[in-house]
Design a protein around this motif. Sequence first.
Motif, short mmCIF file in Angstrom:
data_model
loop_
_atom_site.label_atom_id
_atom_site.label_comp_id
_atom_site.label_asym_id
_atom_site.label_seq_id
_atom_site.Cartn_x
_atom_site.Cartn_y
_atom_site.Cartn_z
N ARG A 146 0.84 -1.20 0.00
CA ARG A 146 0.00 0.00 0.00
C ARG A 146 0.87 1.25 0.00
NH1 ARG A 146 -3.11 1.40 5.26
NH2 ARG A 146 -1.02 2.08 5.72
N SER A 147 1.96 1.24 0.77
CA SER A 147 2.84 2.42 0.81
C SER A 147 3.46 2.69 -0.56
CB SER A 147 3.93 2.25 1.87
OG SER A 147 4.94 1.35 1.47
N ILE A 175 0.77 4.22 -2.76
CA ILE A 175 0.55 5.62 -2.43
C ILE A 175 1.66 6.49 -3.00
CG2 ILE A 175 0.42 7.27 -0.50
CD1 ILE A 175 -1.07 4.94 1.01
N LEU A 202 0.94 7.31 -6.65
CA LEU A 202 -0.22 8.15 -6.98
C LEU A 202 0.19 9.54 -7.44
CD1 LEU A 202 -2.46 7.33 -3.88
CD2 LEU A 202 -2.78 6.50 -6.23
N THR A 230 -3.74 13.20 -5.41
CA THR A 230 -4.28 12.06 -4.69
C THR A 230 -3.44 11.76 -3.45
OG1 THR A 230 -5.01 11.21 -6.82
CG2 THR A 230 -5.11 9.68 -4.97
N GLN A 231 -2.12 11.96 -3.55
CA GLN A 231 -1.28 11.80 -2.37
C GLN A 231 -1.68 12.79 -1.28
OE1 GLN A 231 2.51 12.28 -4.38
NE2 GLN A 231 2.96 10.09 -4.19
N TRP A 284 -4.79 11.64 0.37
CA TRP A 284 -4.49 10.54 1.30
C TRP A 284 -3.89 11.08 2.59
CZ3 TRP A 284 -0.03 8.56 3.52
CH2 TRP A 284 -0.19 7.33 4.17
N LEU A 307 4.60 9.73 3.66
CA LEU A 307 4.72 8.92 2.46
C LEU A 307 5.96 8.04 2.51
CD1 LEU A 307 3.81 11.62 -0.21
CD2 LEU A 307 2.32 9.83 0.68
N ARG A 360 7.48 8.80 -7.97
CA ARG A 360 6.25 8.19 -8.51
C ARG A 360 6.57 7.19 -9.62
NH1 ARG A 360 4.01 13.00 -6.58
NH2 ARG A 360 4.79 14.35 -8.22
#
Length: 124
Positions: free
Chosen positions: A22-23, A26, A29, A33-34, A37, A51, A113
């Motif tokens: 999941r990390s 994220i 993203l 979106t980050q 979150w 993050l 990213r």
Amino acid sequence: MTKGYADSVESPSPRHLTAFVRSIAILALQAETQLAWLSRFDGRSPTVDELALEFDDGFGLVPTFIERGWLSNAAVSVLTQLSSQLDSMSGDHNAHLWCADALSGRLEWDRIRASARAALMLLD
């Protein structure tokens, strides 16, 4: 500084692998979106270092994840590259990279990213 889950867990579980993946997702993203979150942190202003912190916690467990067959060796080089990129952004002299505006305006975050997306493609 508080301990991450890699420091406080004797035997990592699939739950830890899920948090790690999941990390990475994220980190992959888009900046907007980050930020969305990050806003989940009790209405406080986004703390961009969250993050990297979650990723770092899981990165320490990668050898165990591989040993247990939960991650492929194929992902190690990209995950290591991602970790190195995040490390190169750390330190007081790079504090400007860890603010909300930097997520969308800095080339360093574009590289993060891209590396995170490459890592996700290698996870099986």
